[in-house]
Motif scaffolding. Structure first.
Motif, PDB file in Angstrom:
ATOM      1  N   SER A  51       0.835  -1.207   0.000  1.00  0.00           N
ATOM      2  CA  SER A  51       0.000   0.000   0.000  1.00  0.00           C
ATOM      3  C   SER A  51       0.868   1.253   0.000  1.00  0.00           C
ATOM      4  CB  SER A  51      -0.918   0.002   1.211  1.00  0.00           C
ATOM      5  OG  SER A  51      -0.165   0.148   2.390  1.00  0.00           O
ATOM      6  N   LYS A  52       0.223   2.382  -0.250  1.00  0.00           N
ATOM      7  CA  LYS A  52       0.902   3.681  -0.219  1.00  0.00           C
ATOM      8  C   LYS A  52       1.457   3.951   1.180  1.00  0.00           C
ATOM      9  CE  LYS A  52      -1.104   7.139  -2.281  1.00  0.00           C
ATOM     10  NZ  LYS A  52      -2.049   8.251  -2.587  1.00  0.00           N
ATOM     11  N   GLU A  53       0.717   3.515   2.205  1.00  0.00           N
ATOM     12  CA  GLU A  53       1.177   3.728   3.583  1.00  0.00           C
ATOM     13  C   GLU A  53       2.466   2.953   3.864  1.00  0.00           C
ATOM     14  OE1 GLU A  53      -3.245   4.353   3.454  1.00  0.00           O
ATOM     15  OE2 GLU A  53      -1.966   2.719   2.814  1.00  0.00           O
ATOM     16  N   GLN A  54       2.558   1.727   3.362  1.00  0.00           N
ATOM     17  CA  GLN A  54       3.779   0.945   3.558  1.00  0.00           C
ATOM     18  C   GLN A  54       4.953   1.591   2.824  1.00  0.00           C
ATOM     19  OE1 GLN A  54       1.815  -2.727   2.205  1.00  0.00           O
ATOM     20  NE2 GLN A  54       2.820  -3.724   3.944  1.00  0.00           N
ATOM     21  N   ARG A  55       4.697   2.082   1.620  1.00  0.00           N
ATOM     22  CA  ARG A  55       5.753   2.724   0.830  1.00  0.00           C
ATOM     23  C   ARG A  55       6.273   3.974   1.538  1.00  0.00           C
ATOM     24  NH1 ARG A  55       9.001   5.505  -0.909  1.00  0.00           N
ATOM     25  NH2 ARG A  55       9.557   6.060  -3.029  1.00  0.00           N
ATOM     26  N   GLN A  56       5.389   4.708   2.213  1.00  0.00           N
ATOM     27  CA  GLN A  56       5.789   5.936   2.895  1.00  0.00           C
ATOM     28  C   GLN A  56       6.648   5.668   4.130  1.00  0.00           C
ATOM     29  OE1 GLN A  56       2.006   7.778   3.537  1.00  0.00           O
ATOM     30  NE2 GLN A  56       1.951   8.722   1.503  1.00  0.00           N
ATOM     31  N   VAL A  57       6.571   4.460   4.673  1.00  0.00           N
ATOM     32  CA  VAL A  57       7.378   4.118   5.849  1.00  0.00           C
ATOM     33  C   VAL A  57       8.841   3.913   5.461  1.00  0.00           C
ATOM     34  CG1 VAL A  57       7.726   2.334   7.616  1.00  0.00           C
ATOM     35  CG2 VAL A  57       5.431   3.141   7.099  1.00  0.00           C
ATOM     36  N   ARG A  59      12.529   4.389   4.235  1.00  0.00           N
ATOM     37  CA  ARG A  59      13.494   5.496   4.225  1.00  0.00           C
ATOM     38  C   ARG A  59      14.811   4.972   3.684  1.00  0.00           C
ATOM     39  NH1 ARG A  59       9.662   8.287   4.428  1.00  0.00           N
ATOM     40  NH2 ARG A  59       8.728   9.102   6.302  1.00  0.00           N
ATOM     41  N   GLU A 119       2.725   3.970  -9.002  1.00  0.00           N
ATOM     42  CA  GLU A 119       1.982   4.738  -8.004  1.00  0.00           C
ATOM     43  C   GLU A 119       1.060   3.758  -7.290  1.00  0.00           C
ATOM     44  OE1 GLU A 119       0.910   7.901  -5.761  1.00  0.00           O
ATOM     45  OE2 GLU A 119       2.425   7.946  -7.333  1.00  0.00           O
ATOM     46  N   SER A 122      -3.729   3.620  -1.655  1.00  0.00           N
ATOM     47  CA  SER A 122      -3.823   3.387  -0.213  1.00  0.00           C
ATOM     48  C   SER A 122      -4.709   2.164  -0.002  1.00  0.00           C
ATOM     49  CB  SER A 122      -4.413   4.608   0.490  1.00  0.00           C
ATOM     50  OG  SER A 122      -5.759   4.771   0.098  1.00  0.00           O
TER      51      SER A 122
END
Length: 180
Positions: A51-57, A59, A119, A122
């Motif tokens: 998900s987009k949330e996992q990708r945002q984690v 770094r 892309e 979510s």
């Protein structure tokens, strides 16, 4: 020999009747669309949904172990490309457009170096994509006229709001048998 022409004409009449009934029966298929007789196709899910949330984690500089904790085990981890993990996901459901997502993470040594991929939706967007689109149903009008309400019997008026509770007994029986 006179029975032969009668038999032939009755056979022709029977054949014409069958053709006529067949054509009349086919005219009833106007309301049938091409999806009516489609065979069942099972849902096919392959890979790991990211998900987009996992990708945002993620770094840059994270360790492989940390990336694996966030994204899970990669779908493709090749010996020839030890510094690259590929995550792919596809789902095909009947009546819904197929969905394909991919994400590739690259490492330098044991640290995350770069991230490439599509892309990603979510979790809530993805769940919304899995539902078949339906035409909104027409809701009935919920109104009653005075005449409609008079058709129903009237409720009897309540004498009091709180009915009296039954009186509690003054004495209770003993819990244990009385010894004599």
């Amino acid at each position: 020999m006179t029975a032969s022409p009668t038999f032939r004409s009755s056979r022709r009449l029977l054949a014409a009747g069958l053709v006529l009934f067949g054509l009349v029966g086919c005219s009833g298929l106007a309301g049938v669309n091409r999806d009516t007789f489609r065979p069942y196709v099972p849902e096919v899910v392959q890979g790991n949904f990211i998900s987009k949330e996992q990708r945002q984690v993620l770094r840059l500089g994270m360790a492989r172990v940390q990336v694996r904790e966030v994204l899970g085990t990669p779908l493709v981890a090749s010996l020839f490309h030890a510094d690259r993990w590929d995550y792919a996901f596809s789902i095909q459901r009947q009546g819904v457009a197929p969905q394909n997502f991919r994400l590739t993470v690259y490492f330098k040594g044991d640290l995350l170096d770069r991230i490439e991929g599509d892309e990603l939706p979510s979790e809530s967007e993805f769940a919304g994509r899995l539902i078949k689109p339906r035409a909104p149903a027409k809701l009935p009008v919920l109104q009653a006229s005075e005449e409609d309400l008079k058709k129903f019997p009237a409720r009897p008026a309540a004498t009091s709001v709180n009915p009296p509770s039954p009186a509690a007994p003054r004495t209770y029986p003993p819990l244990e048998p009385v010894s004599r």
